[in-house]
Write a protein that holds these residues in place. Structure first.
Motif, PDB file in Angstrom:
ATOM      1  N   LEU A  15      24.089  69.102  50.897  1.00 39.74           N
ATOM      2  CA  LEU A  15      24.826  68.795  49.683  1.00 39.74           C
ATOM      3  C   LEU A  15      24.832  67.296  49.421  1.00 39.74           C
ATOM      4  O   LEU A  15      24.718  66.846  48.302  1.00 39.74           O
ATOM      5  CB  LEU A  15      26.261  69.297  49.809  1.00 39.74           C
ATOM      6  CG  LEU A  15      26.344  70.792  50.085  1.00 39.74           C
ATOM      7  CD1 LEU A  15      27.774  71.197  50.353  1.00 39.74           C
ATOM      8  CD2 LEU A  15      25.801  71.572  48.910  1.00 39.74           C
ATOM      9  N   LEU A  16      24.952  66.525  50.515  1.00 39.18           N
ATOM     10  CA  LEU A  16      24.979  65.081  50.364  1.00 39.18           C
ATOM     11  C   LEU A  16      23.700  64.608  49.698  1.00 39.18           C
ATOM     12  O   LEU A  16      23.713  63.783  48.792  1.00 39.18           O
ATOM     13  CB  LEU A  16      25.050  64.390  51.727  1.00 39.18           C
ATOM     14  CG  LEU A  16      26.191  64.819  52.625  1.00 39.18           C
ATOM     15  CD1 LEU A  16      26.289  63.868  53.802  1.00 39.18           C
ATOM     16  CD2 LEU A  16      27.486  64.817  51.853  1.00 39.18           C
ATOM     17  N   ALA A  17      22.605  65.157  50.182  1.00 42.84           N
ATOM     18  CA  ALA A  17      21.307  64.698  49.718  1.00 42.84           C
ATOM     19  C   ALA A  17      21.170  64.879  48.212  1.00 42.84           C
ATOM     20  O   ALA A  17      20.517  64.089  47.546  1.00 42.84           O
ATOM     21  CB  ALA A  17      20.204  65.454  50.440  1.00 42.84           C
ATOM     22  N   THR A  18      21.798  65.924  47.698  1.00 39.02           N
ATOM     23  CA  THR A  18      21.572  66.209  46.296  1.00 39.02           C
ATOM     24  C   THR A  18      22.631  65.622  45.379  1.00 39.02           C
ATOM     25  O   THR A  18      22.468  65.615  44.177  1.00 39.02           O
ATOM     26  CB  THR A  18      21.529  67.719  46.060  1.00 39.02           C
ATOM     27  OG1 THR A  18      22.723  68.270  46.601  1.00 39.02           O
ATOM     28  CG2 THR A  18      20.313  68.323  46.691  1.00 39.02           C
ATOM     29  N   ILE A 217      41.777  71.674  37.769  1.00 33.82           N
ATOM     30  CA  ILE A 217      41.089  72.556  38.704  1.00 33.82           C
ATOM     31  C   ILE A 217      42.041  72.860  39.850  1.00 33.82           C
ATOM     32  O   ILE A 217      42.280  72.017  40.720  1.00 33.82           O
ATOM     33  CB  ILE A 217      39.809  71.887  39.244  1.00 33.82           C
ATOM     34  CG1 ILE A 217      38.946  71.389  38.079  1.00 33.82           C
ATOM     35  CG2 ILE A 217      39.036  72.855  40.129  1.00 33.82           C
ATOM     36  CD1 ILE A 217      37.723  70.607  38.503  1.00 33.82           C
ATOM     37  N   GLY A 218      42.603  74.052  39.859  1.00 37.26           N
ATOM     38  CA  GLY A 218      43.625  74.387  40.844  1.00 37.26           C
ATOM     39  C   GLY A 218      43.076  74.796  42.194  1.00 37.26           C
ATOM     40  O   GLY A 218      43.701  74.587  43.222  1.00 37.26           O
ATOM     41  N   ASP A 219      41.891  75.358  42.213  1.00 39.11           N
ATOM     42  CA  ASP A 219      41.347  75.910  43.442  1.00 39.11           C
ATOM     43  C   ASP A 219      40.631  74.818  44.248  1.00 39.11           C
ATOM     44  O   ASP A 219      39.740  74.147  43.731  1.00 39.11           O
ATOM     45  CB  ASP A 219      40.367  77.029  43.066  1.00 39.11           C
ATOM     46  CG  ASP A 219      39.847  77.767  44.278  1.00 39.11           C
ATOM     47  OD1 ASP A 219      40.222  78.930  44.436  1.00 39.11           O
ATOM     48  OD2 ASP A 219      39.070  77.180  45.055  1.00 39.11           O
ATOM     49  N   THR A 220      41.036  74.665  45.511  1.00 43.56           N
ATOM     50  CA  THR A 220      40.480  73.577  46.324  1.00 43.56           C
ATOM     51  C   THR A 220      38.968  73.713  46.504  1.00 43.56           C
ATOM     52  O   THR A 220      38.230  72.735  46.395  1.00 43.56           O
ATOM     53  CB  THR A 220      41.151  73.543  47.702  1.00 43.56           C
ATOM     54  OG1 THR A 220      42.545  73.358  47.504  1.00 43.56           O
ATOM     55  CG2 THR A 220      40.614  72.406  48.549  1.00 43.56           C
ATOM     56  N   ALA A 221      38.507  74.928  46.766  1.00 41.37           N
ATOM     57  CA  ALA A 221      37.068  75.115  46.964  1.00 41.37           C
ATOM     58  C   ALA A 221      36.309  74.739  45.689  1.00 41.37           C
ATOM     59  O   ALA A 221      35.247  74.121  45.737  1.00 41.37           O
ATOM     60  CB  ALA A 221      36.783  76.564  47.353  1.00 41.37           C
ATOM     61  N   THR A 222      36.874  75.097  44.537  1.00 42.26           N
ATOM     62  CA  THR A 222      36.230  74.781  43.277  1.00 42.26           C
ATOM     63  C   THR A 222      36.218  73.276  43.031  1.00 42.26           C
ATOM     64  O   THR A 222      35.219  72.719  42.581  1.00 42.26           O
ATOM     65  CB  THR A 222      36.969  75.484  42.119  1.00 42.26           C
ATOM     66  OG1 THR A 222      37.101  76.852  42.441  1.00 42.26           O
ATOM     67  CG2 THR A 222      36.231  75.334  40.823  1.00 42.26           C
ATOM     68  N   LEU A 228      31.369  67.492  44.542  1.00 44.66           N
ATOM     69  CA  LEU A 228      30.035  67.399  45.132  1.00 44.66           C
ATOM     70  C   LEU A 228      28.954  67.456  44.057  1.00 44.66           C
ATOM     71  O   LEU A 228      27.937  66.776  44.143  1.00 44.66           O
ATOM     72  CB  LEU A 228      29.826  68.544  46.134  1.00 44.66           C
ATOM     73  CG  LEU A 228      30.578  68.416  47.452  1.00 44.66           C
ATOM     74  CD1 LEU A 228      30.411  69.679  48.277  1.00 44.66           C
ATOM     75  CD2 LEU A 228      30.090  67.212  48.247  1.00 44.66           C
ATOM     76  N   ALA A 229      29.181  68.275  43.035  1.00 47.37           N
ATOM     77  CA  ALA A 229      28.177  68.422  41.992  1.00 47.37           C
ATOM     78  C   ALA A 229      28.239  67.277  40.990  1.00 47.37           C
ATOM     79  O   ALA A 229      27.416  67.204  40.083  1.00 47.37           O
ATOM     80  CB  ALA A 229      28.372  69.757  41.274  1.00 47.37           C
ATOM     81  N   GLY A 230      29.226  66.400  41.118  1.00 47.33           N
ATOM     82  CA  GLY A 230      29.352  65.297  40.175  1.00 47.33           C
ATOM     83  C   GLY A 230      29.931  65.733  38.837  1.00 47.33           C
ATOM     84  O   GLY A 230      29.833  65.019  37.852  1.00 47.33           O
TER      85      GLY A 230
ATOM     86  N   LEU C 154      25.456  77.394  45.308  1.00 46.09           N
ATOM     87  CA  LEU C 154      23.996  77.436  45.200  1.00 46.09           C
ATOM     88  C   LEU C 154      23.506  76.828  43.880  1.00 46.09           C
ATOM     89  O   LEU C 154      22.714  75.891  43.871  1.00 46.09           O
ATOM     90  CB  LEU C 154      23.508  78.887  45.338  1.00 46.09           C
ATOM     91  CG  LEU C 154      22.000  79.075  45.178  1.00 46.09           C
ATOM     92  CD1 LEU C 154      21.249  78.312  46.268  1.00 46.09           C
ATOM     93  CD2 LEU C 154      21.623  80.551  45.226  1.00 46.09           C
ATOM     94  N   PHE C 155      23.994  77.350  42.771  1.00 46.15           N
ATOM     95  CA  PHE C 155      23.422  76.962  41.480  1.00 46.15           C
ATOM     96  C   PHE C 155      23.997  75.665  40.914  1.00 46.15           C
ATOM     97  O   PHE C 155      23.337  74.981  40.144  1.00 46.15           O
ATOM     98  CB  PHE C 155      23.613  78.080  40.454  1.00 46.15           C
ATOM     99  CG  PHE C 155      22.764  79.273  40.749  1.00 46.15           C
ATOM    100  CD1 PHE C 155      21.392  79.234  40.545  1.00 46.15           C
ATOM    101  CD2 PHE C 155      23.333  80.427  41.253  1.00 46.15           C
ATOM    102  CE1 PHE C 155      20.602  80.322  40.833  1.00 46.15           C
ATOM    103  CE2 PHE C 155      22.545  81.524  41.549  1.00 46.15           C
ATOM    104  CZ  PHE C 155      21.179  81.474  41.337  1.00 46.15           C
ATOM    105  N   ALA C 156      25.250  75.327  41.276  1.00 47.83           N
ATOM    106  CA  ALA C 156      25.845  74.127  40.701  1.00 47.83           C
ATOM    107  C   ALA C 156      25.763  72.944  41.653  1.00 47.83           C
ATOM    108  O   ALA C 156      25.353  71.860  41.276  1.00 47.83           O
ATOM    109  CB  ALA C 156      27.298  74.397  40.318  1.00 47.83           C
ATOM    110  N   VAL C 157      26.134  73.165  42.927  1.00 47.78           N
ATOM    111  CA  VAL C 157      26.188  72.030  43.842  1.00 47.78           C
ATOM    112  C   VAL C 157      24.798  71.686  44.375  1.00 47.78           C
ATOM    113  O   VAL C 157      24.381  70.539  44.349  1.00 47.78           O
ATOM    114  CB  VAL C 157      27.170  72.316  44.996  1.00 47.78           C
ATOM    115  CG1 VAL C 157      27.167  71.172  45.992  1.00 47.78           C
ATOM    116  CG2 VAL C 157      28.566  72.548  44.454  1.00 47.78           C
ATOM    117  N   THR C 158      24.075  72.701  44.851  1.00 53.78           N
ATOM    118  CA  THR C 158      22.796  72.417  45.484  1.00 53.78           C
ATOM    119  C   THR C 158      21.667  72.255  44.462  1.00 53.78           C
ATOM    120  O   THR C 158      20.950  71.268  44.462  1.00 53.78           O
ATOM    121  CB  THR C 158      22.442  73.528  46.488  1.00 53.78           C
ATOM    122  OG1 THR C 158      23.586  73.739  47.320  1.00 53.78           O
ATOM    123  CG2 THR C 158      21.271  73.124  47.350  1.00 53.78           C
ATOM    124  N   LEU C 159      21.520  73.223  43.564  1.00 56.16           N
ATOM    125  CA  LEU C 159      20.405  73.162  42.620  1.00 56.16           C
ATOM    126  C   LEU C 159      20.739  72.374  41.355  1.00 56.16           C
ATOM    127  O   LEU C 159      19.843  71.902  40.660  1.00 56.16           O
ATOM    128  CB  LEU C 159      19.972  74.586  42.233  1.00 56.16           C
ATOM    129  CG  LEU C 159      19.440  75.440  43.383  1.00 56.16           C
ATOM    130  CD1 LEU C 159      19.213  76.865  42.920  1.00 56.16           C
ATOM    131  CD2 LEU C 159      18.138  74.842  43.911  1.00 56.16           C
TER     132      LEU C 159
END
Lengths: 492, 282, 316
Positions: A15-18, A217-222, A228-230, C154-159
């Motif tokens: 995940l870091l890499a991307t 965004i209430g959900d921690t995982a989300t 991470l996804a920016g 998979l689709f949002a974080v990685t890809l």
């Protein structure tokens, strides 16, 4: 064990890499867990309101800075009379509200009369009760007369509850906040986001950011995924259990700081068996504070022994008043007439630190014979049961108001603690403005409530922010509720 | 059901055995778990599987295997109790509608429509808000949702049989609606109800997981597979194992139940293949 | 025929009225004071009392019930306690997320489920069939919040093909809004597609053994052609039944997926409104959900009655 860990690491590494920051250099997207119910900080207590609007959209006469110190806000200067009863504020010239109407002393008068009115819905009305009158001297000078000296007056003026509103727009502030701040409100997509943009006509120094979006965004995982996804650039307070995802990741910075939240094991002192000092002392001895801090806050909380913020200059370290000692706890219980312990209920509001602390405390209390039944409630129910009806034995809650030790002087508050000496001390504290004397009084109060074991004193909540590594100017500490945007900027 | 029947339907055997194994695992937790699940020892949290803690430990240092045992029991118990509510109320309603017809039928259909149209999650939230979150309330919420499902199955099945000769004969013989329902209709729709029961059981287990996810299901210190999965969700990237264990357990249990349900349907009455599939994928 | 329509419509109205009574009574029993919720733990009792009066919570229950129902009949859904906004507008805003999401999920479940079901039926007994049916079992059994999170990883974080969630209003950026629907739509569609694939396969397998297929084969068609021409068409009736049920389920059941993808849908609106004790909002939003679901089942029933008169006695 090793296998599990390496799977987690590989995944994280992947995940870091991307993950790369793609945000524009003057815009920010902040993820926050709770959506405010409305946007008027003078008509609701929700912290989520201040997170969005405090010092961004609305400003008060004074403002609290990131060290908790009072700074000039809309008032550029002030004088205090020798008896501490008259404050004269000189207001900034050329300030306008976002709707174009001008700001002057009449708005100040309107704001405070609205707070103090019979039908006021200000959540902190009581804090402003010492104000006897507000007089407009000229359009840029306003004079407050107090009925008694108030050592916290200037700080209280800097709270979100006392931001200056205009008579033309105050009614609609809940949905369309109109203030004088460096950002003006653009839109609120309910359930999704609030958008603020830079106020071009701002009277003070212009902030570096031109646009700020708060995403709810209430959900921690989300929220983790969104960071991470920016999809968001940061959050002011991230769940401690998942902080490890971002620690050591060069794309992010983790800011661990203090808050004003004393987390306590709230105890119904008015009820058997908690009315017995020995029982409360036994419970204090039965608490393994470090385990609670590790389990509920992942080590980020700071131990407290009394109801006071550890970073405050008046703080007294009383964590060793009743050290962890199950044997002493059992002895005290036996002495109080409960050799086999007793049963009690614990009502827990819907916040992670409370639910986790509650479970851990129940397990620790079981060791000394106190059987705790956990009752999880939602907020509305908790407020009604615990706060209004005092129908509870124990609870876990964080008191996030700054300098709020005065609640111990109110025998009708939910602890049911009635101590005339302490009430007298508190009155003296309120009326004292000399710093040295105030410190002495505040420490006396801290010692009394700690020795009386009014509540179990657990930890000061930490603020754990996660931000894009290229952002600067965020508050590390949270001396007052809010996410202040004025100093935040992107750097390369 | 006899042995030959099972032998002819191997998937039924697999489904039943797997379901029974999980049910047994849960039942044993009533008397014994390797560690007490209330016992919290933060110092030993996040351990991987090992000789002491077979499936490792969770965020509060509780033994994962013990939690899975107890969680399986809760999940089964919630799903099963909700099915019992659904059958207990829904089947009599459905039979009454079929046997009496007319106004009774109209009323049953109305009740059934209201409960069906009422969003199940909203019912769950309301009940939970009224009585506080707990496994018991999840049972009621899911159970209410099961009522119209069984009412429809019972009514549909009964209507199909009611026109047959022996029912008409019974009516001519002077039997009342109640007697006809109990003696003739009910035994003939039992297989339908059992098949629907296994489907609703698996849906109930999934629904409990969903309710736990939004904080309305089982409450600590008790646990369920759904609650374990939810608690592990936020640390998935750091401790994926904690999610995989309860997640896999849910998936396996639901598949086992569905295979058993399909097998039962095939075994009991091939004609039922097309009936009663997935009434409400709740 | 007209009588049947009329009866079915009366039933629809009765359902709505009963639902309104049930919702009102249930909500009135809720403990917790909306005014106290808004003002928080340090507010004084008289501040709470004045807010209660402002929100009109003092009137007796029956008066509040009739003013609510009366208002709705005239299109006035009231004003939200906590948000101080028109409830009708709030609900419309959320429906603009929930309804498209439902449609996306249904389209995806049909687009995935039906072809796979047909494929499995045509390869009956072979490895493809077994593999697909195992997949379908797993698809039904995976809790959707877990699956949603895995999709997002998979689709949002990685890809980085799609956003992790959130919603951009349609009129602001149509494509951004549409992109935001894909992952939650997939998460919702998985169990539905699995069910559809199974139903389609079973229906086709049943139909294949029947006379008209044999006749068609006798006329020289291959099994594949026969199944395609006649079988699929005949299998569509059970599939339509399932779709009707799924629509009802999806409209109301999106709350969990809305939470995972932080979408501002109707489910989450109701959830927050209950926890904030925003009673007017909860009542009206719930009634709207009941209305939508009942309306769809009304339409499905009426369509059936037109297509197949035998079903009229069925009434449900």
């Amino acid at each position: 064990m090793i296998k599990t860990k390496s799977l987690g690491l590989t995944l994280t590494a992947l995940l870091l890499a991307t993950s790369a920051a793609l945000a524009q250099s003057t815009e920010i997207r902040i993820g926050v867990a709770l959506e405010p119910p409305a946007l008027d900080p003078t008509a609701g207590a929700a912290e989520a309101i201040d997170v969005v609007v405090y010092q961004n959209v609305f400003e008060g006469l004074t403002r609290v800075d990131q060290n908790g110190a009072v700074q000039p806000g809309l008032a550029e200067s002030w004088t205090v009379s020798d008896d501490g009863l008259t404050y004269t504020f000189k207001l900034h010239d050329g300030v306008t509200f976002h709707d174009g109407t001008s700001f002057d002393a009449e708005d100040v008068k309107f704001t405070f009369e609205r707070i103090l009115a019979e039908d006021s819905v200000n959540a902190q009305k009581a804090l402003y009760a010492p104000i006897a009158s507000v007089n407009v001297i000229d359009p840029l000078t306003v004079e407050f007369t107090l009925s008694r000296p108030d050592g916290m007056f200037l700080f209280n003026l800097g709270r979100g509850d006392a931001v200056i509103v205009a008579p033309e727009s105050a009614e609609n502030n809940a949905n369309e906040p109109i203030g004088t701040g460096p950002f003006h409100f653009v839109q609120w997509d309910r359930g999704s986001r609030v958008v603020l943009e830079q106020n071009g006509a701002y009277w003070g120094e212009k902030p570096a950011l031109t646009k700020a979006t708060y995403r709810f965004i209430g959900d921690t995982a989300t929220l983790t995924n969104a960071l991470l996804a920016g999809d968001v650039d940061g959050t002011n307070n991230f769940a401690p259990e998942a902080l490890a995802v971002f620690e050591g990741n060069p794309q992010f910075k983790v800011l661990v700081g203090s808050t004003e939240g004393e987390t306590i094991l709230g105890t119904n002192n008015a009820k058997e068996p908690f009315s017995d000092l020995r029982v409360r002392q036994a419970m204090a001895h039965a608490l393994n504070r470090q385990e609670i801090i590790d389990g509920a806050t992942y080590g980020y909380g700071v131990a407290i022994g009394t109801h006071f913020a550890p970073q405050h200059p008046y703080y007294l370290d009383l964590t060793e008043t009743y050290p962890y000692d199950p044997e002493a706890a059992k002895a005290l219980l036996a002495e109080a007439g409960y050799p086999d312990g007793f049963s009690a209920t614990m009502k827990l509001p819907p916040v992670a630190y409370a639910r986790l602390s509650g479970q851990i405390i129940a397990s620790q209390f079981a060791e000394v014979g106190i059987k705790v039944e956990l009752i999880n409630t939602e907020w509305a129910q908790w407020l009604e049961d615990v706060l209004t009806n005092k129908d509870f034995d124990l609870t876990v809650i964080s008191h996030v108001e700054p300098f709020d030790v005065g609640i111990y002087a109110d025998p009708n508050y939910y602890f049911g603690y009635n101590n005339a000496d302490l009430q007298a001390l508190n009155e003296q504290l309120n009326a004292t403005t000399d710093d040295g004397k105030r410190k002495e009084l505040a420490q006396q109060i801290q010692t009394i409530i700690s020795e009386d074991a009014v509540n179990g004193y657990l930890f000061e909540l930490a603020q754990t922010g996660v931000w894009n590594a290229k952002l600067e100017g965020m508050w590390q500490n949270s001396p007052i509720e809010g996410v202040v945007l004025r100093d935040i900027r992107w750097v390369d | 059901m006899n042995w030959r029947l099972i032998r002819n339907h191997p998937s039924l055997l697999i489904g039943l055995v797997a379901t029974a194994l999980f049910a047994l695992l849960g039942l044993v937790s009533l008397w014994w778990t390797p560690f007490p699940i209330e016992q919290i020892v933060v110092a030993r949290r996040f351990q991987g599987p090992g000789p002491v803690h077979w499936l490792g430990t969770d965020n509060l240092g509780r033994d994962m295997f013990s939690l899975v045992m107890s969680g399986t029991l809760t999940s089964f118990w919630v799903g099963a109790a909700a099915v019992v509510i659904g059958i207990g109320v829904g089947v009599p309603l459905g039979l009454a509608a079929a046997a009496w017809g007319g106004a009774v039928e109209w009323l049953v259909i109305r009740i059934s429509d209201v409960t069906f149209a009422f969003p199940s999650v909203v019912i769950a939230i309301l009940i939970t808000t009224l009585m506080g979150p707990s496994a018991a309330n999840a049972i009621i919420a899911i159970g209410i949702f099961n009522i119209p499902v069984f009412a429809r199955v019972a009514r549909g099945g009964a209507l199909a049989i009611a026109t047959q000769d022996y029912v008409s004969a019974a009516r001519l013989a002077g039997l009342g609606n109640v007697a006809i329902s109990v003696r003739h209709l009910l035994p003939n729709i039992m297989s339908l109800i059992i098949v629907q029961g296994t489907i609703q059981l698996s849906l109930g287990i999934l629904a409990e997981a969903g309710l736990s996810y939004i904080g309305l299901g089982t409450q600590p210190p008790a646990t369920s597979l759904g609650l374990m999965l939810r608690d592990a969700q936020s640390v998935f990237l750091i401790h994926p194992w904690l999610s995989i264990v309860p997640g896999l357990a849910i998936v396996l249990i639901v598949i086992a139940l569905n295979i058993a349900g399909d097998g039962l349907r095939d075994a009991m009455d091939p004609r039922l293949k097309r009936e009663g599939i997935n009434h409400g994928a709740g | 025929m007209i009588l049947y329509f009329l009866r079915r419509f009366l039933g629809f109205a009765a359902t709505l009225f009963i639902a309104a009574v049930v919702i009102f009574v249930l909500l009135d029993l809720l403990p917790g004071d909306p005014a106290r919720f808004i003002l928080g733990i340090n507010a004084s009792a008289d501040a709470v009392a004045s807010l209660r009066a402002q929100m009109g919570l003092d009137a007796p229950a029956h008066e509040r019930f009739f003013s609510w129902v009366g208002g709705m009949l005239q299109g006035d859904f009231g004003v939200s306690h906590t948000q101080r906004r028109d409830v009708a507008g709030l609900i419309a805003e959320r429906l603009s997320v929930t309804l498209p999401l439902t449609v996306v999920a249904m389209v995806l479940s049909v687009a995935i489920g039906l072809p796979l079901g047909i494929l499995a039926a045509r390869r009956r007994g072979k490895a493809t069939d077994t593999g697909l049916m195992v997949l379908a079992q797993v698809g039904i059994a995976v809790p959707n919040f877990w699956f949603g999170m895995l999709l997002s990883l998979l689709f949002a974080v990685t890809l980085r093909w799609l956003p992790t969630g959130g919603f951009t209003p349609w009129n602001e950026d149509f494509w951004a809004a549409a992109r935001g629907m894909v992952l939650p739509g997939l998460a919702l569609a998985l169990p539905q597609a699995s069910i559809l694939a199974r139903v389609m396969r079973t229906a086709l397998v049943d139909v294949t053994g029947q006379d008209f297929i044999r006749t068609a084969r006798a006329k020289g068609m291959t099994t594949g052609e026969a199944v395609w021409r006649h079988g699929v068409r005949n299998a569509l009736l059970p599939v339509l039944t399932i779709l009707g049920l799924q629509f009802a389920f999806l409209v109301a059941g999106t709350i969990i997926v809305e939470n995972v993808f932080y979408l501002p849908g109707l489910g989450r609106l109701i959830y927050t409104a209950i926890s904030e004790r925003d009673l007017i909002l909860v009542r009206s939003a719930t009634i709207v959900l009941v209305l939508v679901v009942s309306l769809v089942s009304l339409i499905v029933d009426l369509t059936y009655a037109l297509v197949d008169p035998r079903l009229r006695r069925g009434d449900a």
